[in-house]
Design a protein around this motif. Structure first.
Motif, PDB file in Angstrom:
ATOM      1  N   ILE B  18      36.803  60.832  -5.021  1.00 45.76           N
ATOM      2  CA  ILE B  18      35.725  60.753  -6.015  1.00 45.76           C
ATOM      3  C   ILE B  18      35.361  62.171  -6.461  1.00 45.76           C
ATOM      4  O   ILE B  18      35.109  63.049  -5.632  1.00 45.76           O
ATOM      5  CB  ILE B  18      34.477  60.073  -5.434  1.00 45.76           C
ATOM      6  N   SER B  19      35.338  62.376  -7.776  1.00 44.96           N
ATOM      7  CA  SER B  19      34.918  63.665  -8.341  1.00 44.96           C
ATOM      8  C   SER B  19      33.481  63.502  -8.827  1.00 44.96           C
ATOM      9  O   SER B  19      33.165  62.531  -9.515  1.00 44.96           O
ATOM     10  CB  SER B  19      35.824  64.067  -9.509  1.00 44.96           C
ATOM     11  N   ILE B  20      32.641  64.457  -8.468  1.00 37.44           N
ATOM     12  CA  ILE B  20      31.237  64.401  -8.883  1.00 37.44           C
ATOM     13  C   ILE B  20      30.847  65.730  -9.517  1.00 37.44           C
ATOM     14  O   ILE B  20      31.019  66.790  -8.922  1.00 37.44           O
ATOM     15  CB  ILE B  20      30.303  64.110  -7.695  1.00 37.44           C
ATOM     16  N   ILE B  21      30.325  65.660 -10.729  1.00 31.83           N
ATOM     17  CA  ILE B  21      29.876  66.846 -11.459  1.00 31.83           C
ATOM     18  C   ILE B  21      28.424  66.614 -11.854  1.00 31.83           C
ATOM     19  O   ILE B  21      28.068  65.537 -12.326  1.00 31.83           O
ATOM     20  CB  ILE B  21      30.726  67.096 -12.712  1.00 31.83           C
ATOM     21  N   ASN B  22      27.599  67.631 -11.649  1.00 32.85           N
ATOM     22  CA  ASN B  22      26.162  67.490 -11.872  1.00 32.85           C
ATOM     23  C   ASN B  22      25.649  68.371 -13.000  1.00 32.85           C
ATOM     24  O   ASN B  22      26.150  69.475 -13.197  1.00 32.85           O
ATOM     25  CB  ASN B  22      25.414  67.852 -10.589  1.00 32.85           C
ATOM     26  N   CYS B  23      24.646  67.871 -13.684  1.00 27.59           N
ATOM     27  CA  CYS B  23      23.990  68.660 -14.728  1.00 27.59           C
ATOM     28  C   CYS B  23      22.488  68.480 -14.660  1.00 27.59           C
ATOM     29  O   CYS B  23      22.003  67.395 -14.318  1.00 27.59           O
ATOM     30  CB  CYS B  23      24.495  68.258 -16.111  1.00 27.59           C
ATOM     31  N   ALA B  24      21.769  69.560 -14.970  1.00 25.92           N
ATOM     32  CA  ALA B  24      20.312  69.523 -15.031  1.00 25.92           C
ATOM     33  C   ALA B  24      19.872  70.114 -16.359  1.00 25.92           C
ATOM     34  O   ALA B  24      20.479  71.073 -16.842  1.00 25.92           O
ATOM     35  CB  ALA B  24      19.721  70.318 -13.871  1.00 25.92           C
ATOM     36  N   TYR B  25      18.847  69.528 -16.944  1.00 26.24           N
ATOM     37  CA  TYR B  25      18.382  70.028 -18.233  1.00 26.24           C
ATOM     38  C   TYR B  25      16.900  70.309 -18.159  1.00 26.24           C
ATOM     39  O   TYR B  25      16.210  69.881 -17.231  1.00 26.24           O
ATOM     40  CB  TYR B  25      18.695  69.028 -19.346  1.00 26.24           C
ATOM     41  N   GLU B  26      16.395  71.018 -19.155  1.00 22.73           N
ATOM     42  CA  GLU B  26      15.010  71.463 -19.110  1.00 22.73           C
ATOM     43  C   GLU B  26      14.105  70.735 -20.099  1.00 22.73           C
ATOM     44  O   GLU B  26      12.954  70.438 -19.799  1.00 22.73           O
ATOM     45  CB  GLU B  26      14.951  72.972 -19.401  1.00 22.73           C
ATOM     46  N   ASN B  27      14.610  70.446 -21.270  1.00 19.62           N
ATOM     47  CA  ASN B  27      13.759  69.949 -22.354  1.00 19.62           C
ATOM     48  C   ASN B  27      13.745  68.427 -22.378  1.00 19.62           C
ATOM     49  O   ASN B  27      14.775  67.788 -22.502  1.00 19.62           O
ATOM     50  CB  ASN B  27      14.286  70.490 -23.687  1.00 19.62           C
ATOM     51  N   THR B  28      12.581  67.829 -22.253  1.00 16.68           N
ATOM     52  CA  THR B  28      12.502  66.368 -22.214  1.00 16.68           C
ATOM     53  C   THR B  28      12.670  65.732 -23.592  1.00 16.68           C
ATOM     54  O   THR B  28      12.710  64.513 -23.702  1.00 16.68           O
ATOM     55  CB  THR B  28      11.151  65.932 -21.622  1.00 16.68           C
ATOM     56  N   ALA B  29      12.811  66.541 -24.634  1.00 23.17           N
ATOM     57  CA  ALA B  29      13.002  65.989 -25.969  1.00 23.17           C
ATOM     58  C   ALA B  29      14.431  65.504 -26.207  1.00 23.17           C
ATOM     59  O   ALA B  29      14.705  64.821 -27.180  1.00 23.17           O
ATOM     60  CB  ALA B  29      12.642  67.037 -27.019  1.00 23.17           C
ATOM     61  N   PHE B  30      15.344  65.865 -25.311  1.00 19.63           N
ATOM     62  CA  PHE B  30      16.727  65.436 -25.500  1.00 19.63           C
ATOM     63  C   PHE B  30      16.810  63.923 -25.345  1.00 19.63           C
ATOM     64  O   PHE B  30      16.184  63.350 -24.460  1.00 19.63           O
ATOM     65  CB  PHE B  30      17.651  66.120 -24.494  1.00 19.63           C
ATOM     66  N   PHE B  33      22.961  61.978 -23.912  1.00 22.00           N
ATOM     67  CA  PHE B  33      23.582  62.808 -22.873  1.00 22.00           C
ATOM     68  C   PHE B  33      25.062  62.459 -22.760  1.00 22.00           C
ATOM     69  O   PHE B  33      25.457  61.564 -22.017  1.00 22.00           O
ATOM     70  CB  PHE B  33      22.866  62.569 -21.537  1.00 22.00           C
ATOM     71  N   PRO B  34      25.913  63.176 -23.489  1.00 20.91           N
ATOM     72  CA  PRO B  34      27.352  62.896 -23.448  1.00 20.91           C
ATOM     73  C   PRO B  34      28.090  63.800 -22.455  1.00 20.91           C
ATOM     74  O   PRO B  34      27.619  64.889 -22.101  1.00 20.91           O
ATOM     75  CB  PRO B  34      27.805  63.222 -24.871  1.00 20.91           C
ATOM     76  N   TYR B  88      35.523  69.604 -17.776  1.00 20.53           N
ATOM     77  CA  TYR B  88      34.500  68.641 -18.161  1.00 20.53           C
ATOM     78  C   TYR B  88      33.214  69.372 -18.522  1.00 20.53           C
ATOM     79  O   TYR B  88      32.780  70.281 -17.811  1.00 20.53           O
ATOM     80  CB  TYR B  88      34.249  67.659 -17.012  1.00 20.53           C
ATOM     81  N   PHE B  89      32.632  68.962 -19.638  1.00 20.71           N
ATOM     82  CA  PHE B  89      31.379  69.550 -20.089  1.00 20.71           C
ATOM     83  C   PHE B  89      30.318  68.468 -20.208  1.00 20.71           C
ATOM     84  O   PHE B  89      30.550  67.435 -20.849  1.00 20.71           O
ATOM     85  CB  PHE B  89      31.534  70.190 -21.471  1.00 20.71           C
ATOM     86  N   CYS B  90      29.163  68.714 -19.610  1.00 25.90           N
ATOM     87  CA  CYS B  90      28.026  67.868 -19.935  1.00 25.90           C
ATOM     88  C   CYS B  90      27.347  68.471 -21.151  1.00 25.90           C
ATOM     89  O   CYS B  90      27.536  69.650 -21.461  1.00 25.90           O
ATOM     90  CB  CYS B  90      27.056  67.751 -18.773  1.00 25.90           C
ATOM     91  N   ALA B  91      26.599  67.670 -21.852  1.00 22.55           N
ATOM     92  CA  ALA B  91      25.897  68.155 -23.039  1.00 22.55           C
ATOM     93  C   ALA B  91      24.644  67.317 -23.246  1.00 22.55           C
ATOM     94  O   ALA B  91      24.500  66.226 -22.695  1.00 22.55           O
ATOM     95  CB  ALA B  91      26.802  68.096 -24.272  1.00 22.55           C
ATOM     96  N   VAL B  92      23.754  67.882 -24.044  1.00 21.28           N
ATOM     97  CA  VAL B  92      22.564  67.141 -24.453  1.00 21.28           C
ATOM     98  C   VAL B  92      22.400  67.359 -25.942  1.00 21.28           C
ATOM     99  O   VAL B  92      22.877  68.356 -26.492  1.00 21.28           O
ATOM    100  CB  VAL B  92      21.296  67.639 -23.715  1.00 21.28           C
ATOM    101  N   TYR B  93      21.773  66.414 -26.629  1.00 23.27           N
ATOM    102  CA  TYR B  93      21.272  66.738 -27.947  1.00 23.27           C
ATOM    103  C   TYR B  93      20.103  65.859 -28.330  1.00 23.27           C
ATOM    104  O   TYR B  93      19.843  64.821 -27.736  1.00 23.27           O
ATOM    105  CB  TYR B  93      22.345  66.825 -29.030  1.00 23.27           C
ATOM    106  N   ASN B  94      19.362  66.358 -29.322  1.00 21.84           N
ATOM    107  CA  ASN B  94      18.171  65.691 -29.796  1.00 21.84           C
ATOM    108  C   ASN B  94      18.368  65.278 -31.248  1.00 21.84           C
ATOM    109  O   ASN B  94      19.497  65.217 -31.730  1.00 21.84           O
ATOM    110  CB  ASN B  94      16.935  66.590 -29.631  1.00 21.84           C
ATOM    111  N   GLN B  95      17.312  64.960 -31.922  1.00 17.39           N
ATOM    112  CA  GLN B  95      17.385  64.451 -33.282  1.00 17.39           C
ATOM    113  C   GLN B  95      18.105  65.395 -34.233  1.00 17.39           C
ATOM    114  O   GLN B  95      18.652  64.965 -35.241  1.00 17.39           O
ATOM    115  CB  GLN B  95      15.968  64.181 -33.812  1.00 17.39           C
ATOM    116  N   GLY B  96      18.104  66.664 -33.936  1.00 14.98           N
ATOM    117  CA  GLY B  96      18.755  67.627 -34.829  1.00 14.98           C
ATOM    118  C   GLY B  96      20.268  67.509 -34.866  1.00 14.98           C
ATOM    119  O   GLY B  96      20.904  67.963 -35.809  1.00 14.98           O
ATOM    120  N   GLY B  97      20.847  66.909 -33.828  1.00 11.94           N
ATOM    121  CA  GLY B  97      22.286  66.689 -33.823  1.00 11.94           C
ATOM    122  C   GLY B  97      23.100  67.794 -33.210  1.00 11.94           C
ATOM    123  O   GLY B  97      24.296  67.665 -33.034  1.00 11.94           O
TER     124      GLY B  97
END
Lengths: 116, 111
Positions: B18-30, B33-34, B88-97
């Motif tokens: 099993i491969s496990i990769i973790n991500c943490a983000y700061e802004n709750t407006a996102f 999460f792709p 592998y890249f985690c990412a976040v985005y909000n309404q701005g795209g």
């Protein structure tokens, strides 16, 4: 259907020279994005076009970078004059019209820029 | 400032593990999460994505777990295969795209 195409795949230039990168998005995609990845770091947003208009250029590093999108089709990113820290992989992505945040962004293979 | 922190930078897993990769983000407006998968010489390609109103999403051997209160999300690859070897890249985005990426994880699955 063709994907996002970027040209050239690799460019090696000397400091102070000019380089122009080109991106052809997927046909019909109004949204076009430029990103950059510097060695080993995260992929960073540069700017976003909606058709021919710049929607968000908050990620552009400085005024040595100029992006255009002629007629809402292909886009170019010019770096003039290039500096050593501009080296990296430049990605272009496109997505369909509508709420940009809800559409899948399709990436090109990138242009690897090496400034010597 | 780095809005998305991804770990580990590199990961070596045996075939079938099993491969496990973790991500943490700061802004709750996102609000999206792709995870993107990138093979050498190719651009990043969307692998799987989750919205903040669910805690888990599974597609085949790939699962995203999402913890909204902790502002963390992770990718689990079950029965890892050599063909899964990629960045592998985690990412976040909000309404701005605009996508905001993590630093990337180089996964190597050994036969």
């Amino acid at each position: 259907e063709a994907g996002v195409t970027q040209f050239p795949s690799h460019s090696v230039i000397e400091k102070g020279q000019t380089v122009t990168l080109r991106c052809d998005p997927i046909s019909g995609h109004d949204n076009l994005y430029w990103y950059r990845r510097v060695m080993g770091k995260e992929i960073k947003f540069l700017l976003h076009f909606v058709k021919e208009s710049k929607q968000d250029e908050s990620g552009m590093p400085n005024n040595r970078f100029l992006a255009e999108r002629t007629g809402g089709t292909y886009s170019t990113l010019k770096v003039q004059p290039a500096e050593l820290e501009d080296s990296g992989v430049y990605f272009c992505a496109s997505s369909q019209a509508g709420l940009a945040g809800k559409n899948i962004q399709y990436f090109g293979a990138g242009t690897r820029l090496s400034v010597l | 400032q780095q809005q998305v922190k991804q770990s580990p930078q590199s990961l070596i897993v045996q075939k079938g593990g099993i491969s496990i990769i973790n991500c943490a983000y700061e802004n709750t407006a996102f609000d999206y999460f792709p995870w993107y998968q990138q093979f050498p010489g190719k651009g990043p390609a969307l692998l799987i994505a989750i919205r903040p109103d669910v805690s888990e999403k599974k597609e085949g051997r790939f699962t995203i777990s999402f913890n909204k209160s902790a502002k963390q999300f992770s990718l689990h690859i079950m029965d890892s295969q050599p063909g899964d070897s990629a960045t592998y890249f985690c990412a976040v985005y909000n309404q701005g795209g605009k996508l905001i990426f993590g630093q990337g994880t180089e996964l190597s699955v050994k036969p």
